[in-house]
Design an enzyme around this catalytic site. Sequence first.
Site: not given
Ligand code: NAD
Length: 291
Positions: A87, A162, A237
């Site tokens: 997102t 979204k 966010k």
């Molecule tokens: P998270 O923080 O658990 O995972 C993000 C991952 O990205 C981490 O493991 C981190 O180490 C990795 N990362 C950071 N920098 C990086 C890089 N340079 N290269 C590769 N990997 C890197 O977050 P999440 O909950 O998995 O969410 C991911 C996305 O999905 C976000 O944009 C969030 O807004 C969206 N989202 C999350 C949810 C939810 O319920 N968690 C729901 C809908 C959308």
Amino acid sequence: MKIGFIGLGNMGSPMAANLAAAGHEVIGFDPAGVRAEGVGTAQSAAEAIKGADVALTMLPSGTILRDVATDIIPAMDPGAVFIDCSTVEVDTARDLAEVCGAAGLFSLDAPVSGGTAGATSGTLTFMVGGPEQAFEKARPLLEIMGARAIHCGPAGAGQAAKICNNMILGATMIATCEAFALADKLGLEQQAMFDVVSTSSGSSWSMNTYCPAPGVGPASPADNGYEPGFAADLMLKDLRLALGAAERVDAAVPLGRAARDLYARFIDEGGTGRDFSAMLPYLRAAGFSPI
Ligand code: NAD
């Protein structure tokens, strides 16, 4: 297909595992380490997408996405598809589409709803922006990771869908919580409140499916001490993204703004890491004076 999957956090890890379980060759990269079943490990994002038909990203922010894109786009084969499921800002999605186009790549913004439960069970909803041809190429993969993929329009349309959806969700959750808090103070039983509203014109997903009051309605984070679920921090966010987009296009979003401000305050005052429906105990503890 050969898939490079960048960002294996709470969402990316189960999504990548589902692609691998469906028989695709998935190579992952995450600086925090790869921990997805059936997914191979690369030492860098560029290594993960080498020779891949599809690069998939699931990252925390637009800034990180831009950095990763700078690394991987030059290393992708022409004709490959870049699907970003994070997102991020609408403008980031549009800029990325332009850079991909110039490099001879297909690209899609494909943010999701459904949370970690949906990611694990492969029942996410994808909201997709980008060319029809790219959508058709990506569809088989989206159908593995999700139950529905809606093509919303050109680049950025997925992110727009979204943030509009989540702005409604944030405002609706607050309205549902404040009504529960008022009902309480008026001596109305929570069960009666749920029975009436869930079948009346005040009904919503927040009330009917994700009821913020414990002990009534279907099981929800409220029944589990407000463990997320969908963390208030993630709601904030998304509300910030919505407000940023609204400011850029000069759109009136008074309730979106109020929701952003209230979630910011809630998080400052101890709500961080709690489910976004924990707005109910927060409001219940507050009084009539504006908070
Ligand atoms: P998270 O923080 O658990 O995972 C993000 C991952 O990205 C981490 O493991 C981190 O180490 C990795 N990362 C950071 N920098 C990086 C890089 N340079 N290269 C590769 N990997 C890197 O977050 P999440 O909950 O998995 O969410 C991911 C996305 O999905 C976000 O944009 C969030 O807004 C969206 N989202 C999350 C949810 C939810 O319920 N968690 C729901 C809908 C959308």
